[in-house]
Structure formats: C-alpha cells, structure tokens
Design a protein around this motif. Structure first.
Motif, PDB file in Angstrom:
ATOM      1  N   GLU A  83      -1.474   4.728  17.536  1.00  0.00           N
ATOM      2  CA  GLU A  83      -2.760   4.184  17.057  1.00  0.00           C
ATOM      3  C   GLU A  83      -2.690   2.662  17.027  1.00  0.00           C
ATOM      4  OE1 GLU A  83      -4.112   5.593  13.227  1.00  0.00           O
ATOM      5  OE2 GLU A  83      -3.447   7.627  13.697  1.00  0.00           O
TER       6      GLU A  83
ATOM      7  N   GLY B 166      -3.282   7.868   4.633  1.00  0.00           N
ATOM      8  CA  GLY B 166      -4.116   7.020   3.788  1.00  0.00           C
ATOM      9  C   GLY B 166      -4.851   5.942   4.569  1.00  0.00           C
ATOM     10  N   GLU B 167      -5.439   5.059   3.826  1.00  0.00           N
ATOM     11  CA  GLU B 167      -6.193   3.947   4.401  1.00  0.00           C
ATOM     12  C   GLU B 167      -5.244   2.856   4.872  1.00  0.00           C
ATOM     13  OE1 GLU B 167      -9.651   3.718   4.593  1.00  0.00           O
ATOM     14  OE2 GLU B 167      -9.645   5.813   3.956  1.00  0.00           O
ATOM     15  N   GLY B 168      -5.742   2.030   5.753  1.00  0.00           N
ATOM     16  CA  GLY B 168      -4.985   0.856   6.155  1.00  0.00           C
ATOM     17  C   GLY B 168      -4.564   0.883   7.604  1.00  0.00           C
ATOM     18  N   SER B 169      -3.959  -0.208   7.990  1.00  0.00           N
ATOM     19  CA  SER B 169      -3.496  -0.365   9.366  1.00  0.00           C
ATOM     20  C   SER B 169      -2.307   0.561   9.614  1.00  0.00           C
ATOM     21  CB  SER B 169      -3.068  -1.818   9.592  1.00  0.00           C
ATOM     22  OG  SER B 169      -1.915  -2.104   8.808  1.00  0.00           O
TER      23      SER B 169
ATOM     24  N   THR C  77       0.503  12.013   2.331  1.00  0.00           N
ATOM     25  CA  THR C  77      -0.297  11.272   1.356  1.00  0.00           C
ATOM     26  C   THR C  77      -0.379   9.796   1.720  1.00  0.00           C
ATOM     27  OG1 THR C  77       0.207  12.828  -0.414  1.00  0.00           O
ATOM     28  CG2 THR C  77      -0.472  10.620  -1.077  1.00  0.00           C
TER      29      THR C  77
ATOM     30  N   ARG D 251       0.495   1.713   6.761  1.00  0.00           N
ATOM     31  CA  ARG D 251       0.816   3.107   6.435  1.00  0.00           C
ATOM     32  C   ARG D 251       2.304   3.393   6.641  1.00  0.00           C
ATOM     33  NH1 ARG D 251      -2.885   6.447   9.877  1.00  0.00           N
ATOM     34  NH2 ARG D 251      -3.144   4.543  11.073  1.00  0.00           N
TER      35      ARG D 251
END
Length: 195
Positions: free
Chosen positions: A138, A78-81, A74, A85
C-alpha cells in the motif's frame, strides 16, 4: 475462589491453563497433571472435554494464535499511513521479557515435529507476513515508500526483527534490546519514506 472457578467452564480453565504453561514451560514441560492443577480441574474433566494433551494443546495454541492475530490487526488495520501502522505494530505494548507466545512455540521440538500442532503457528506467522506485506505494498502504491523496497522481504524483516528482538531482550534480561532492534528497523524504513 470457588465461585469464580464455577463461573468459568472447566474446558475454558483447561485451555487457559494450557496456554500459560505452554508459554512458560513448552509442550514437554506441560504435563496433564500441571494443567489440571493450574486449571483446578480433575483428570475426568480434562478427558471429558479433550481426547488428551495433544488435543488440549491444539485448542490452546489456536486460541493463542487467534489472539495474536487480533492484537496485530487492531493496529495494522487502524488509521494512518503504512509507516504509522507498521510503527504502531512494532511499538505496541507487549510483555517483551516473556517473549512471543506463538514465536516461542517455534523453538519447541514437540510442536514443530507435529504437523497438527505446528499448523496454527505456521498459519499465524504466514498471516502476519502477508498482512505486513500488504501494508508495505500500500505504501509503495501510494508513493509513501520509495523503491527499491520489496513488500514481502520487508514484511519478513519486520517479523524477524520483532521475533529476534524478543530473543535479544530475554538474553539480556531487559526490554531495551527489543526496543533498540525495533527502533533500528523503523529508522531504516523511515529512510524509504517520502515526507
């Protein structure tokens, strides 16, 4: 109470009771009688749904492992750098003083000596390290994190910090020890972050 128990199947009550007891007492301390009492189910019901304690424990461990992966995903998905996260994963709400329900199983000799019972524990920790390594990679690929930073080693350090933080918090009787460990790791990781 009667209607609530009737609305949830006996097998579900048995699995949930076993999950809680494994977390609190470990495998050896979780007797079939204690499971039946906690679940409000009889011996016949238990053995109708499961071949025995190991089969029931495996169902409980698999469910616990699945819920841990879902909760982690979850925030990790999610969103974000990458850093955001990882930070969200480490700072997410958790019952620190109870410890990690999966991590605690690694200290249970009965679980660790059973390939069958150990498998979901190993798979979950492997998944978590792999998922975190992917996020660190990433961050490296996008230039968010600076080298030298090894994705697999960093992921292992994140998992080790969280699991070790549980141990420190339980030993101290305070979640502050967990928070200190997590914030220390985040400080180190932020120093490898391009801002």
């Amino acid at each position: 109470m009667y209607s609530r128990r009737m609305s949830v199947s006996a097998s579900e009550r048995l699995i949930e009771a076993t999950r809680e007891l494994l977390w609190e007492r470990g495998y050896v301390g979780t007797s079939p009688k204690a499971i039946q009492q906690a679940a409000g189910a009889g011996q016949g019901s238990m053995y109708h749904h499961f071949t025995g304690k190991p089969d029931l424990a495996l169902s409980a461990i698999r469910r616990t492992a699945g819920e841990l992966r879902a909760a982690a995903e979850t925030v990790l998905g999610g969103e974000g750098s990458a850093y955001a996260r990882i930070e969200a994963y480490l700072l997410r709400e958790r019952d620190v003083l109870r410890g990690c329900p999966v991590g605690r199983l690694t200290t249970d000799p009965e679980v660790m000596t059973s390939e069958t019972l150990r498998a979901p524990v190993d798979e979950t920790l492997d998944w978590l390290r792999g998922r975190l390594a992917g996020i660190v990679q990433e961050g490296l690929d996008s230039g968010e994190f600076t080298a030298p930073l090894d994705a697999r080693e960093t992921a292992a350090a994140i998992v080790a910090t969280a699991q070790g933080g549980y141990v420190l918090a339980r030993a101290a009787g305070s979640p502050d020890a967990f928070d200190t460990a997590v914030r220390g790791l985040l400080t180190l990781l932020s120093r490898r972050t391009v801002r």
